[in-house]
Write a protein that holds these residues in place. Structure first.
Motif, PDB file in Angstrom:
ATOM      1  N   ARG A   9      60.570 -24.426  49.153  1.00 50.60           N
ATOM      2  CA  ARG A   9      60.910 -24.779  50.540  1.00 50.60           C
ATOM      3  C   ARG A   9      60.716 -26.266  50.784  1.00 50.60           C
ATOM      4  O   ARG A   9      59.803 -26.889  50.240  1.00 50.60           O
ATOM      5  CB  ARG A   9      60.050 -23.984  51.522  1.00 50.60           C
ATOM      6  CG  ARG A   9      60.288 -22.487  51.496  1.00 50.60           C
ATOM      7  CD  ARG A   9      59.441 -21.756  52.529  1.00 50.60           C
ATOM      8  NE  ARG A   9      59.708 -20.327  52.550  1.00 50.60           N
ATOM      9  CZ  ARG A   9      59.109 -19.451  51.748  1.00 50.60           C
ATOM     10  NH1 ARG A   9      58.202 -19.867  50.868  1.00 50.60           N
ATOM     11  NH2 ARG A   9      59.409 -18.165  51.829  1.00 50.60           N
TER      12      ARG A   9
ATOM     13  N   GLU B  90      65.491 -23.514  52.041  1.00 46.62           N
ATOM     14  CA  GLU B  90      64.799 -22.556  51.183  1.00 46.62           C
ATOM     15  C   GLU B  90      65.677 -22.191  49.993  1.00 46.62           C
ATOM     16  O   GLU B  90      66.872 -21.942  50.144  1.00 46.62           O
ATOM     17  CB  GLU B  90      64.457 -21.289  51.968  1.00 46.62           C
ATOM     18  CG  GLU B  90      63.723 -20.236  51.151  1.00 46.62           C
ATOM     19  CD  GLU B  90      63.348 -19.022  51.977  1.00 46.62           C
ATOM     20  OE1 GLU B  90      63.896 -17.930  51.695  1.00 46.62           O
ATOM     21  OE2 GLU B  90      62.521 -19.164  52.897  1.00 46.62           O
ATOM     22  N   VAL B  91      65.074 -22.186  48.800  1.00 48.08           N
ATOM     23  CA  VAL B  91      65.782 -21.784  47.586  1.00 48.08           C
ATOM     24  C   VAL B  91      65.009 -20.643  46.946  1.00 48.08           C
ATOM     25  O   VAL B  91      63.824 -20.781  46.641  1.00 48.08           O
ATOM     26  CB  VAL B  91      65.912 -22.956  46.593  1.00 48.08           C
ATOM     27  CG1 VAL B  91      66.469 -22.471  45.262  1.00 48.08           C
ATOM     28  CG2 VAL B  91      66.820 -24.045  47.160  1.00 48.08           C
ATOM     29  N   ASN B  92      65.688 -19.511  46.760  1.00 49.01           N
ATOM     30  CA  ASN B  92      65.096 -18.358  46.095  1.00 49.01           C
ATOM     31  C   ASN B  92      65.618 -18.346  44.661  1.00 49.01           C
ATOM     32  O   ASN B  92      66.786 -18.042  44.406  1.00 49.01           O
ATOM     33  CB  ASN B  92      65.481 -17.062  46.820  1.00 49.01           C
ATOM     34  CG  ASN B  92      64.739 -15.853  46.280  1.00 49.01           C
ATOM     35  OD1 ASN B  92      64.701 -15.628  45.072  1.00 49.01           O
ATOM     36  ND2 ASN B  92      64.150 -15.079  47.175  1.00 49.01           N
TER      37      ASN B  92
ATOM     38  N   LEU C 173      64.653 -16.454  42.138  1.00 51.14           N
ATOM     39  CA  LEU C 173      64.793 -15.117  41.576  1.00 51.14           C
ATOM     40  C   LEU C 173      66.163 -14.531  41.889  1.00 51.14           C
ATOM     41  O   LEU C 173      66.828 -13.955  41.027  1.00 51.14           O
ATOM     42  CB  LEU C 173      63.686 -14.207  42.115  1.00 51.14           C
ATOM     43  CG  LEU C 173      63.557 -12.832  41.467  1.00 51.14           C
ATOM     44  CD1 LEU C 173      63.245 -12.961  39.979  1.00 51.14           C
ATOM     45  CD2 LEU C 173      62.474 -12.023  42.172  1.00 51.14           C
ATOM     46  N   HIS C 174      66.587 -14.692  43.147  1.00 48.37           N
ATOM     47  CA  HIS C 174      67.876 -14.131  43.573  1.00 48.37           C
ATOM     48  C   HIS C 174      69.007 -15.159  43.546  1.00 48.37           C
ATOM     49  O   HIS C 174      70.141 -14.844  43.901  1.00 48.37           O
ATOM     50  CB  HIS C 174      67.745 -13.543  44.977  1.00 48.37           C
ATOM     51  CG  HIS C 174      66.767 -12.411  45.061  1.00 48.37           C
ATOM     52  ND1 HIS C 174      66.998 -11.186  44.479  1.00 48.37           N
ATOM     53  CD2 HIS C 174      65.530 -12.332  45.632  1.00 48.37           C
ATOM     54  CE1 HIS C 174      65.964 -10.387  44.702  1.00 48.37           C
ATOM     55  NE2 HIS C 174      65.058 -11.054  45.387  1.00 48.37           N
ATOM     56  N   ARG C 175      68.669 -16.405  43.148  1.00 48.64           N
ATOM     57  CA  ARG C 175      69.652 -17.484  43.041  1.00 48.64           C
ATOM     58  C   ARG C 175      70.405 -17.695  44.348  1.00 48.64           C
ATOM     59  O   ARG C 175      71.637 -17.731  44.387  1.00 48.64           O
ATOM     60  CB  ARG C 175      70.634 -17.199  41.897  1.00 48.64           C
ATOM     61  CG  ARG C 175      69.945 -17.110  40.547  1.00 48.64           C
ATOM     62  CD  ARG C 175      70.934 -16.882  39.425  1.00 48.64           C
ATOM     63  NE  ARG C 175      70.254 -16.794  38.149  1.00 48.64           N
ATOM     64  CZ  ARG C 175      70.864 -16.630  36.972  1.00 48.64           C
ATOM     65  NH1 ARG C 175      72.179 -16.518  36.935  1.00 48.64           N
ATOM     66  NH2 ARG C 175      70.173 -16.567  35.850  1.00 48.64           N
ATOM     67  N   ARG C 176      69.636 -17.856  45.402  1.00 46.38           N
ATOM     68  CA  ARG C 176      70.219 -18.080  46.726  1.00 46.38           C
ATOM     69  C   ARG C 176      69.563 -19.273  47.399  1.00 46.38           C
ATOM     70  O   ARG C 176      68.398 -19.569  47.149  1.00 46.38           O
ATOM     71  CB  ARG C 176      70.027 -16.845  47.616  1.00 46.38           C
ATOM     72  CG  ARG C 176      70.816 -15.618  47.158  1.00 46.38           C
ATOM     73  CD  ARG C 176      70.509 -14.438  48.044  1.00 46.38           C
ATOM     74  NE  ARG C 176      71.241 -13.244  47.646  1.00 46.38           N
ATOM     75  CZ  ARG C 176      71.033 -12.036  48.151  1.00 46.38           C
ATOM     76  NH1 ARG C 176      70.084 -11.853  49.066  1.00 46.38           N
ATOM     77  NH2 ARG C 176      71.747 -11.004  47.743  1.00 46.38           N
TER      78      ARG C 176
ATOM     79  N   GLU D  61      56.880 -21.415  41.264  1.00 43.57           N
ATOM     80  CA  GLU D  61      57.155 -20.537  42.395  1.00 43.57           C
ATOM     81  C   GLU D  61      58.572 -19.986  42.281  1.00 43.57           C
ATOM     82  O   GLU D  61      59.463 -20.629  41.730  1.00 43.57           O
ATOM     83  CB  GLU D  61      57.020 -21.317  43.701  1.00 43.57           C
ATOM     84  CG  GLU D  61      55.652 -21.889  43.965  1.00 43.57           C
ATOM     85  CD  GLU D  61      55.655 -22.762  45.195  1.00 43.57           C
ATOM     86  OE1 GLU D  61      55.304 -22.267  46.265  1.00 43.57           O
ATOM     87  OE2 GLU D  61      56.013 -23.931  45.083  1.00 43.57           O
ATOM     88  N   THR D  62      58.775 -18.816  42.825  1.00 42.92           N
ATOM     89  CA  THR D  62      60.126 -18.253  42.838  1.00 42.92           C
ATOM     90  C   THR D  62      60.872 -18.623  44.114  1.00 42.92           C
ATOM     91  O   THR D  62      62.089 -18.534  44.159  1.00 42.92           O
ATOM     92  CB  THR D  62      60.079 -16.723  42.710  1.00 42.92           C
ATOM     93  OG1 THR D  62      59.286 -16.181  43.769  1.00 42.92           O
ATOM     94  CG2 THR D  62      59.485 -16.314  41.374  1.00 42.92           C
ATOM     95  N   VAL D  63      60.140 -19.054  45.141  1.00 43.83           N
ATOM     96  CA  VAL D  63      60.766 -19.512  46.385  1.00 43.83           C
ATOM     97  C   VAL D  63      60.282 -20.930  46.675  1.00 43.83           C
ATOM     98  O   VAL D  63      59.087 -21.169  46.780  1.00 43.83           O
ATOM     99  CB  VAL D  63      60.432 -18.590  47.574  1.00 43.83           C
ATOM    100  CG1 VAL D  63      61.076 -19.123  48.849  1.00 43.83           C
ATOM    101  CG2 VAL D  63      60.909 -17.168  47.307  1.00 43.83           C
TER     102      VAL D  63
ATOM    103  N   GLU E 167      72.924 -19.019  54.893  1.00 41.22           N
ATOM    104  CA  GLU E 167      73.059 -19.037  53.441  1.00 41.22           C
ATOM    105  C   GLU E 167      74.090 -20.070  52.999  1.00 41.22           C
ATOM    106  O   GLU E 167      75.126 -20.267  53.644  1.00 41.22           O
ATOM    107  CB  GLU E 167      73.442 -17.649  52.925  1.00 41.22           C
ATOM    108  CG  GLU E 167      73.371 -17.541  51.412  1.00 41.22           C
ATOM    109  CD  GLU E 167      73.321 -16.106  50.924  1.00 41.22           C
ATOM    110  OE1 GLU E 167      73.674 -15.879  49.753  1.00 41.22           O
ATOM    111  OE2 GLU E 167      72.932 -15.215  51.703  1.00 41.22           O
TER     112      GLU E 167
END
Length: 227
Positions: free
Chosen positions: A129, A134-136, A138-141, A125-127, A148
């Protein structure tokens, strides 16, 4: 070389499988009960799992369902004497990647494993939880409760690993091997430093702690408040 976990309670079959897989060049770990198999699968990393269904204690279907519930996507080959179509459907619906009825030809099992190992785990998964975290990827956030959190790349990798193994214990060796790619697992102090850095960034007054220490073993990221 792949790392394979074989969970089988029939000693003769277990011994034969271990010898055959080692001859193929694989690193093989074995277990004879569902409880031991589940413990190994959730505290160590494997490239593939060979899982018998009729196991003492926690049966194979329960082990498989519990593994998938934690987000573990390791390819699983089911072995069972139950070879009716309905049984195969139940196994596949529970998260198995392949199904082989007993008795089986060893050459066929090895061929099926080669297919699973080439395929690898399911796409990640790219996200990710866990509770309000939550860790994204793809956007490294990363964010907790919508706020944030500024993480370094390594901190993000450690956190993502903990979320993928949420509610199960992650050892320091697992983190050293799978996150730092250190074959000697000689990073105990470094792992502890990063866990402490994550705790400082993730935990806020009024919020339940997420990362818990399992004394003498490693860490567990708990989804929601601990019971």
């Amino acid at each position: 070389m792949a790392r394979v976990l074989v969970v089988e309670d029939e000693r003769k079959i277990l011994r034969s499988l271990k010898e055959a897989l080692q001859t193929e060049g694989h690193d093989v770990v074995t277990a004879a009960t569902g409880e031991d198999g589940y413990r190994l699968a959730t505290t160590q990393s494997f490239d593939c799992l060979v899982l018998d269904l009729l196991l003492p204690g926690r049966d194979g279907l329960r082990v498989l369902a519990d593994l998938r519930q934690t987000g573990n996507t390791v390819p699983v080959l089911i072995l069972t004497a139950r070879d009716a179509v309905e049984d195969r459907i139940v196994g596949l619906d529970s998260g198995a990647d392949d199904y082989l009825g007993k008795p089986f030809a060893l050459a066929e099992l090895l061929a099926r494993l080669r297919v699973l190992l080439r395929r690898g785990p399911a796409a990640e998964e790219t996200v990710l939880r866990a509770g309000d975290l939550e860790v994204n990827l793809l956007h490294r956030r990363a964010a907790r409760a919508g706020v944030e959190i500024n993480l370094t790349q390594r901190e993000l990798e450690v956190l993502a690993y903990l979320i993928r193994h949420k509610n199960t214990t992650v050892t320091r060796d697992m983190l050293g091997r799978d996150v730092w790619k250190d074959p000697d697992h000689a990073l105990t102090n470094v792992v502890d430093v990063y866990i402490n850095l994550l705790r400082r960034k993730l935990e806020r007054p009024g919020q339940p702690p997420l990362i818990h220490t399992v004394r003498g073993v490693g860490y567990r990221l708990v989804e929601g408040a601990p019971s």
